[in-house]
Each structure stands twice: as C-alpha cells, then as structure tokens.
Scaffold this motif. Structure first.
Motif, PDB file in Angstrom:
ATOM      1  N   PRO A  28       0.818  -1.216   0.000  1.00  0.00           N
ATOM      2  CA  PRO A  28       0.000   0.000   0.000  1.00  0.00           C
ATOM      3  C   PRO A  28       0.855   1.271   0.000  1.00  0.00           C
ATOM      4  CG  PRO A  28       0.083  -0.920   2.196  1.00  0.00           C
ATOM      5  CD  PRO A  28       0.813  -1.885   1.313  1.00  0.00           C
ATOM      6  N   ARG A  29       2.168   1.103   0.209  1.00  0.00           N
ATOM      7  CA  ARG A  29       3.073   2.244   0.232  1.00  0.00           C
ATOM      8  C   ARG A  29       4.046   2.178  -0.942  1.00  0.00           C
ATOM      9  NH1 ARG A  29       5.839   2.817   6.051  1.00  0.00           N
ATOM     10  NH2 ARG A  29       6.854   4.521   4.891  1.00  0.00           N
ATOM     11  N   GLN A  30       4.593   3.313  -1.311  1.00  0.00           N
ATOM     12  CA  GLN A  30       5.623   3.374  -2.342  1.00  0.00           C
ATOM     13  C   GLN A  30       6.857   2.616  -1.849  1.00  0.00           C
ATOM     14  OE1 GLN A  30       5.347   4.824  -5.445  1.00  0.00           O
ATOM     15  NE2 GLN A  30       7.327   3.886  -5.879  1.00  0.00           N
ATOM     16  N   ILE A  31       7.440   1.781  -2.669  1.00  0.00           N
ATOM     17  CA  ILE A  31       8.584   0.982  -2.233  1.00  0.00           C
ATOM     18  C   ILE A  31       9.755   1.139  -3.203  1.00  0.00           C
ATOM     19  CG2 ILE A  31       7.233  -0.740  -0.996  1.00  0.00           C
ATOM     20  CD1 ILE A  31       7.340  -2.519  -3.382  1.00  0.00           C
ATOM     21  N   ARG A  32      10.958   0.834  -2.699  1.00  0.00           N
ATOM     22  CA  ARG A  32      12.164   0.864  -3.513  1.00  0.00           C
ATOM     23  C   ARG A  32      12.865  -0.490  -3.411  1.00  0.00           C
ATOM     24  NH1 ARG A  32      15.385   6.439  -2.677  1.00  0.00           N
ATOM     25  NH2 ARG A  32      16.474   5.535  -4.473  1.00  0.00           N
ATOM     26  N   PHE A  33      13.478  -0.917  -4.505  1.00  0.00           N
ATOM     27  CA  PHE A  33      14.097  -2.238  -4.559  1.00  0.00           C
ATOM     28  C   PHE A  33      15.614  -2.143  -4.605  1.00  0.00           C
ATOM     29  CE2 PHE A  33       9.899  -2.616  -6.368  1.00  0.00           C
ATOM     30  CZ  PHE A  33       9.406  -3.780  -5.824  1.00  0.00           C
ATOM     31  N   VAL A  34      16.245  -3.073  -3.907  1.00  0.00           N
ATOM     32  CA  VAL A  34      17.694  -3.217  -4.003  1.00  0.00           C
ATOM     33  C   VAL A  34      17.965  -4.199  -5.132  1.00  0.00           C
ATOM     34  CG1 VAL A  34      19.799  -3.935  -2.835  1.00  0.00           C
ATOM     35  CG2 VAL A  34      17.992  -2.772  -1.548  1.00  0.00           C
ATOM     36  N   MET A  35      18.821  -3.818  -6.093  1.00  0.00           N
ATOM     37  CA  MET A  35      19.033  -4.634  -7.294  1.00  0.00           C
ATOM     38  C   MET A  35      20.515  -4.760  -7.613  1.00  0.00           C
ATOM     39  SD  MET A  35      17.127  -4.286 -10.933  1.00  0.00           S
ATOM     40  CE  MET A  35      15.647  -4.919 -10.163  1.00  0.00           C
TER      41      MET A  35
END
Length: 297
Positions: A28-35
């Motif tokens: 439900p929240r904006q998320i960021r990914f480690v890649m």
C-alpha cells in the motif's frame, strides 16, 4: 501488515524475475528495490528501474550501497531486499546473507522489518525451474504473505529466515484449501503428461502417464465393490503398488500400506488398530504369473 509511516525493510524469498512486480502491487506504500548493479545497468532495464527508484548494489561498492540504503530507511521509506542474494534454483529457501543486518546496524531511526513469502511463481516461465517441468505446468494463483513488524534489533538472519519459513507454511495451508482432491490432482496431472514415462520399477516395468492412468481406472473398477473404508495394501514398491494406491484413492479409500516382509505377529495388532479388514496383495500361480488377490480378515 504495513506501518503507515516510518522506515520499513521488507525481507523475503526470491523465486522469479517478477518478484519485484508482485511485491510492488502488494504494497500500500511506495517501495524501492535493491538490485544487482550489472542487471540495473542493462540499457533496456535502466530506464524503468530509475522510474521505480531501484537501488543498485555491487560487490565493489557494497559498503557505500549499504550506507545509502540505511539513509533511505531513516528517511521513512520502504525498501525491499532479497536476503538470498539471487533467484532460487530449486524452489526452496537458500542461505540468508547478513547484508541486511549491517544495513539495520547503520540506521539511526526506529526502522521496522517486515518479512514476506511469495507463493505461486516457482515453476512458472519466469523462474529457474526445469524447462520441461515448466512446459507442463500452468502458473497458478500468486499470493504474498506478510509478517507483523519486527524490531530491527530482533532481526537476524536466523530469526528472519524462520519467520519466512513460518509464512511459507501458512501460505501453503491456505493454498491447499483451494486445491482439488488428491485423486483429481493426480488425474489431471497424468492427463497433462500423456506419453511421458513417469515410473520404472526394479522389475523393469516402465509406465507412461497414459498407461498408468488406464491401469488405475481399470483396477478402480475392480475394487469398487469393497465396502470398507480402510484398505490394506501388501505389495512391494513397484509400478503395480503405485497405481493400485491411486485406484483406491480414486474410490475415496483410506490406504494402509503394509510391509510384506513383516511377520503375522507384528501385522495382526497393527491391522487391528488401523481397523483394516481387507488386504490387497498378490500371489504367483504355477505358471509364474502374478494375480492380485483380495484377502479378508
């Protein structure tokens, strides 16, 4: 369970190349990914990864990347990290790396950890499952289970992995409720495999899925007049023993497989406790041909 605000580190299993999209749609929240940086740097992916504000990390700049992730968490954002460090090659959880512990140690705010388990993408065309197996399977319902928030000081590789394992158990229990009965699943799977060989025993007998299914149906009709619920099967580990078990499952029977090398002294109390009055076994006649026999107690 997501917190409405504050830094959250999401940790879970990695089963396919679509995991990031599944988590993105589940949050439900904006998320960021480690890649992994070499993947991030691919020209056909960089533009979209920048839109999603993915965080590249590599072996040569891991320390700087860890500090960057810690700062992002302290700003109150949500970050997703896969502790296994890569997509599973067998569908099971691998070793959880300690990188996330170092990230949490670098944070200065009250960051929380939420574990997740993705079910349904293994064996899909986006996973690393065997290609032949993928060809014969359809991607089923995909689900994501989340844990309640965990304090960062309690989030270790052991505790986080145990939580993900617990979530996997819950996910599969819920999934099983949606499945058809075991006989139906077996029947449908055999129809899919068709002429593929599925079983070979020590006697040299090899059966394709079609032959196995045909034998199961024929013996089901042979046993359909058995009224008892609990049926004993006294057969060696063989193709026949396998499809006879399937035949009885199709009839909705409860099967008790019996060790044919056991003595009557051992078997008698066991069969009595299991409430077995009918046993399916076989004997050889003088022409050395096997025939199946129904024995009643």
């Amino acid at each position: 369970m997501f917190l409405q605000q504050g830094g959250v580190l999401l940790l879970g299993n990695h089963v396919s190349w679509l995991d990031w999209a599944v988590i993105f749609m589940s949050s439900p929240r904006q998320i960021r990914f480690v890649m992994y940086k070499p993947i991030y740097d691919k020209w056909y992916l960089t533009w979209i990864l920048k839109i999603f504000k993915a965080i590249p990390i590599s072996n040569t700049s891991s320390k700087a990347a860890l500090k960057t992730i810690a700062k992002i968490l302290d700003k109150g954002e949500v970050v997703v990290l896969f502790p296994e460090g890569g997509i599973t090659r067998n569908g099971h959880l691998g070793e959880f790396k300690k990188g996330f512990e170092k990230i949490l140690a670098l944070t200065s705010s009250d960051v929380k950890v939420v574990c997740f388990y993705i079910r349904g993408l293994w064996e899909s065309m986006f996973s690393r499952a065997n290609k032949k197996f993928i060809k014969n399977r359809k991607t089923n319902l995909v689900t994501v289970n989340f844990s309640t928030p965990i304090k960062k000081q309690n989030a270790t590789t052991t505790s986080v992995k145990n939580e993900v394992i617990s979530l996997s158990t819950k996910a599969w229990i819920e999934h099983i409720k949606e499945l058809e009965t075991i006989p139906c699943e077996i029947f449908n799977r055999l129809k899919e495999l068709k002429s593929d060989n599925i079983i070979t025993d020590s006697t040299g007998v090899t059966l394709s899925a079609t032959k196995y299914l045909t034998a199961s149906i024929l013996f089901k009709d042979l046993f359909k007049n058995i009224s008892e619920q609990n049926i004993g099967v006294m057969l060696p580990s063989s193709s026949a023993g396998s499809f006879i078990n399937t035949s009885l499952l199709m009839l909705g029977k409860s099967i008790v497989n019996i060790n044919y090398t056991s003595s009557f002294k051992v078997l008698t109390p066991s069969l009595k406790k299991a409430e077995v009055k009918t046993i399916i076994t076989y004997k050889k006649n003088k022409r050395k041909r096997s025939r199946f026999t129904r024995l009643r107690k």
